[in-house]
Design a protein around this motif. Structure first.
Motif, short mmCIF file in Angstrom:
data_model
loop_
_atom_site.label_atom_id
_atom_site.label_comp_id
_atom_site.label_asym_id
_atom_site.label_seq_id
_atom_site.Cartn_x
_atom_site.Cartn_y
_atom_site.Cartn_z
N PHE A 38 39.83 44.42 46.17
CA PHE A 38 40.34 45.71 46.62
C PHE A 38 40.57 46.65 45.42
CE2 PHE A 38 44.63 47.84 47.50
CZ PHE A 38 44.07 48.93 48.15
N PHE A 39 40.15 47.89 45.58
CA PHE A 39 40.47 48.89 44.54
C PHE A 39 40.93 50.17 45.22
CE2 PHE A 39 36.99 51.87 45.10
CZ PHE A 39 36.04 51.11 45.77
N SER A 40 41.54 51.04 44.44
CA SER A 40 42.05 52.29 44.98
C SER A 40 40.95 53.34 44.94
CB SER A 40 43.25 52.74 44.15
OG SER A 40 43.57 54.05 44.50
N ARG A 41 40.46 53.67 46.15
CA ARG A 41 39.36 54.63 46.24
C ARG A 41 39.76 56.00 45.67
NH1 ARG A 41 35.21 53.40 48.73
NH2 ARG A 41 36.08 51.76 50.00
N THR A 42 41.02 56.35 45.87
CA THR A 42 41.47 57.68 45.43
C THR A 42 41.47 57.79 43.90
OG1 THR A 42 43.72 56.91 45.54
CG2 THR A 42 42.91 58.04 47.47
N ALA A 43 41.38 56.65 43.22
CA ALA A 43 41.42 56.69 41.74
C ALA A 43 40.02 56.67 41.13
CB ALA A 43 42.25 55.52 41.22
N LEU A 44 38.98 56.61 41.97
CA LEU A 44 37.61 56.49 41.42
C LEU A 44 37.30 57.59 40.41
CD1 LEU A 44 35.23 55.51 44.38
CD2 LEU A 44 35.90 54.12 42.41
N MET A 45 37.76 58.81 40.73
CA MET A 45 37.41 59.94 39.85
C MET A 45 37.91 59.73 38.43
SD MET A 45 40.03 62.93 41.17
CE MET A 45 39.43 64.18 40.07
N TYR A 46 39.06 59.06 38.30
CA TYR A 46 39.67 58.91 36.97
C TYR A 46 38.90 57.92 36.10
CZ TYR A 46 43.20 61.54 39.32
OH TYR A 46 43.83 62.53 40.03
N VAL A 47 38.09 57.07 36.74
CA VAL A 47 37.26 56.15 35.96
C VAL A 47 36.17 56.97 35.25
CG1 VAL A 47 35.71 54.16 36.10
CG2 VAL A 47 37.72 54.28 37.61
N TYR A 48 35.51 57.83 36.01
CA TYR A 48 34.45 58.68 35.41
C TYR A 48 35.08 59.59 34.34
CZ TYR A 48 30.70 62.18 35.17
OH TYR A 48 29.71 63.04 34.74
N TYR A 60 45.98 44.68 42.59
CA TYR A 60 46.43 43.27 42.54
C TYR A 60 45.60 42.50 41.52
CZ TYR A 60 48.57 44.80 46.83
OH TYR A 60 49.30 45.50 47.74
N GLU A 61 46.28 41.58 40.85
CA GLU A 61 45.58 40.70 39.91
C GLU A 61 44.64 39.80 40.70
OE1 GLU A 61 45.98 40.79 36.68
OE2 GLU A 61 47.78 42.03 36.50
N ASP A 62 43.59 39.30 40.04
CA ASP A 62 42.59 38.50 40.75
C ASP A 62 43.20 37.24 41.39
OD1 ASP A 62 41.02 40.48 39.81
OD2 ASP A 62 39.78 39.23 38.50
N TRP A 63 44.27 36.68 40.76
CA TRP A 63 44.87 35.45 41.31
C TRP A 63 45.67 35.69 42.59
CZ3 TRP A 63 49.90 36.63 41.62
CH2 TRP A 63 50.46 37.44 40.63
N PHE A 64 46.00 36.94 42.87
CA PHE A 64 46.86 37.29 44.00
C PHE A 64 46.32 36.72 45.33
CE2 PHE A 64 47.62 40.15 47.58
CZ PHE A 64 49.00 40.31 47.57
N TRP A 65 44.99 36.79 45.48
CA TRP A 65 44.38 36.46 46.77
C TRP A 65 44.47 34.96 47.05
CZ3 TRP A 65 44.02 40.96 48.94
CH2 TRP A 65 43.90 42.07 48.10
N LYS A 66 44.18 34.18 46.00
CA LYS A 66 44.24 32.73 46.17
C LYS A 66 45.68 32.30 46.44
CE LYS A 66 42.02 28.71 44.34
NZ LYS A 66 41.37 28.08 43.22
N LYS A 67 46.58 32.87 45.64
CA LYS A 67 48.00 32.49 45.78
C LYS A 67 48.49 32.78 47.20
CE LYS A 67 52.50 33.21 43.73
NZ LYS A 67 53.27 34.35 44.19
N ASN A 68 48.01 33.89 47.78
CA ASN A 68 48.47 34.26 49.12
C ASN A 68 47.54 33.75 50.22
OD1 ASN A 68 50.95 36.03 48.88
ND2 ASN A 68 49.59 36.79 47.27
N ARG A 69 46.65 32.86 49.85
CA ARG A 69 45.72 32.23 50.80
C ARG A 69 44.99 33.28 51.65
NH1 ARG A 69 49.09 29.71 54.10
NH2 ARG A 69 50.82 30.67 53.03
N ILE A 70 44.45 34.26 50.95
CA ILE A 70 43.59 35.26 51.61
C ILE A 70 42.18 35.04 51.06
CG2 ILE A 70 43.11 37.73 51.90
CD1 ILE A 70 46.16 38.20 51.55
N GLU A 71 41.29 34.58 51.93
CA GLU A 71 39.93 34.26 51.47
C GLU A 71 39.11 35.53 51.41
OE1 GLU A 71 38.37 31.13 54.11
OE2 GLU A 71 40.45 30.46 54.34
N LEU A 72 38.42 35.74 50.28
CA LEU A 72 37.60 36.95 50.13
C LEU A 72 36.13 36.58 50.23
CD1 LEU A 72 39.42 38.66 47.10
CD2 LEU A 72 39.86 38.96 49.54
#
Ligand SMILES: Cc1cc2nc3c(=O)[nH]c(=O)nc-3n(C[C@H](O)[C@H](O)[C@H](O)COP(=O)(O)OP(=O)(O)OC[C@H]3O[C@@H](n4cnc5c(N)ncnc54)[C@H](O)[C@@H]3O)c2cc1C
Length: 448
Positions: A38-48, A60-72
């Motif tokens: 997941f990323f914040s779409r509204t922040a895309l412009m600031y990357v460019y 969220y940190e990459d470990w967040f999903w595993k820790k919360n048992r959300i399969e991606l």
């Protein structure tokens, strides 16, 4: 154990997953074709614009999903069979579900313009679109001019992005003033001025008719309905978005412009729900549109559907309308309803104040007969959401709002304040004698 499958890892899908996890032990999977995390779409412009790296747009940190048992699952769902409760995945194994949440967001609109599929022609919505801007408009040597078509919030963001790398920008807007279907004319006029002052070649009341290719199938120029040809290396099509639901055709799920849902965010098929940009309310709520392609409503829908799925049937109740955006460096906020002249009712009146030099202004909408406060737009002044929410709920009149306006200001202490100027103007136009109340923290933080 129930398997909850969510298609789409944007704000709505991810919020639903997080809240289902808070409320239950169900198995949760999120499928998305766009990005692993997941990323914040509204922040895309600031990357460019170089303000942040893409990784920083991921809340969220990459470990967040595993820790919360959300399969991606990083994959594209090509078809849903609701009788078999199965999703068919492009180049992957089928996935079965007990309950399904469709949270597939939007896609940029196209409008059958010759040349719209050329290289260097694109919208700004996805991570892949951001990569496209980087590829076709990395700097002003590769991209000597960009043309943006469509005067809305995403168009002006794209203009700001390109200008941050000194790329000359021509901005074609169909209307005779920027975003005047939404903004009252004096605000729209102020934004026209602001765009021009940022050296953006704004062409109002001008339509794109054709995009011309070079010998490699890349955009090299555009034509307008004024008969002009404008050379360019990049064309941004920002003529709005629509629900990303093409893959649902023939699925048996009822679709209109979006996936049709009731207040519980249920579709016509049992155990299938839709939320976020892709959901269309069967009956619009108050003055709201049936489809709301905004961040915070996606979040509220995610929280709401999680409750229902976890056994606590909850209706989607988004509360008073609010939104915020940015027009280059001018911040815009809106609370309640302030309609443009194009759509506003006779009973809606506006009081408008504008700073004599800066791009700062306020428009307050009220009912001409009852004096009830209907809403406020502010440019260049930050206001407190809770205060306007409270005043709208309490159905305050416009004079009350003026009297206590200092309570609503949310600008940092050292910023100039304009409430006294605004109220002086209000008194002079309305023939009132309102004396502004001093800001009171006690009133601001009162709980009832
Ligand atoms: C540049 C830009 C700036 C914005 N700025 C603002 C702002 O300032 N304020 C505001 O309120 N809103 C803003 N928005 C709108 C806001 O970002 C959206 O309303 C919000 O992100 C929508 O969230 P969502 O969860 O509904 O869908 P999305 O974020 O679109 O997520 C849906 C996901 O589902 C995936 N998907 C779709 N179909 C499939 C499929 N068949 N199989 C697998 N995956 C699929 C998509 O690829 C996508 O990743 C902005 C949007 C853009 C593009």
């Amino acid at each position: 154990m129930d398997h909850i499958v969510i298609i789409g890892n944007g704000i709505s899908g991810v919020t639903a997953a997080r809240h289902i996890r808070k409320l239950s032990d169900k198995r949760i999977s999120i499928i998305s074709a766009e990005s692993e995390f997941f990323f914040s779409r509204t922040a895309l412009m600031y990357v460019y614009m170089g303000h942040m790296k893409f990784e920083h747009t991921q809340p969220y940190e990459d470990w967040f999903w595993k820790k919360n048992r959300i399969e991606l699952v990083n994959a594209y769902v090509k078809r849903i069979d609701h009788k078999e409760k199965t999703l068919y995945i492009k180049n992957g194994s089928d996935i079965s579900y007990d309950k399904l949440i469709i949270a597939t967001g939007s896609k940029p609109n196209k409008f059958d313009c010759p040349g719209q599929d050329l290289k260097g022609v694109q919208g700004l919505y996805s991570k892949q679109d951001l990569d496209g801007v980087e590829k076709y408009a990395p700097d002003n040597r590769t991209c000597k001019r960009a043309v943006i078509v469509g005067g809305g919030l995403i168009g002006i963001e794209l203009a700001e992005m390109l200008r941050s790398r000194d790329i000359p920008v021509t901005f074609l807007v169909r209307e005779n003033s920027f975003w005047n279907g939404v903004l009252p004319s004096r605000e729209s006029q102020m934004i026209n001025e602001h765009i021009l002052e940022h050296h953006i070649d704004l062409r109002l009341a001008t339509n794109l008719t054709e995009i011309l290719p070079d010998e490699n199938g890349r955009a090299k120029a555009i034509r307008t309905d004024k008969g002009e040809t404008i050379e360019c290396d990049f064309v941004g099509l920002t003529v709005g978005v629509s629900p990303n639901i093409d893959f649902l055709k023939d699925s048996g799920i009822e679709i209109g412009r979006g996936v049709k849902v009731n207040r519980l965010l249920e579709t016509n098929i049992e155990d299938i729900y839709a939320i976020g940009d892709c959901a269309e309310q069967r009956e619009a709520i108050g003055n709201r549109r049936p489809i709301e392609a905004v961040w915070y409503t996606g979040r509220i829908m995610g929280e709401t559907v999680a409750q229902t799925i976890c056994g606590n049937k909850t209706e989607y109740k988004p509360g008073h309308w609010f939104n915020s955006a940015k027009f280059l460096d001018v911040e815009y906020q809106t609370y309640g309803w302030v309609f443009s002249e194009r759509v506003r009712k006779d009973s809606e009146r506006h009081f408008h104040w504008r700073h004599p030099k800066e791009k700062i202004c306020v428009t307050v909408a009220y009912n001409a007969e009852t004096r009830k406060f209907l809403g406020i737009n502010t440019f260049g002044i930050r206001m407190r959401h809770e205060i306007f929410n409270r005043w709208l709920t309490e159905e305050r009149n416009v004079e009350y709002v003026m009297e206590y306006l200092k309570d609503a200001n949310f600008d940092p202490e050292f910023y100039s304040k304009y409430e006294t100027d605004i109220i002086t103007e209000f008194n002079s136009v309305m023939g009132t004698r309102i004396v502004p109340k001093k800001k009171s923290w006690k009133r601001i933080f009162k709980t009832t």
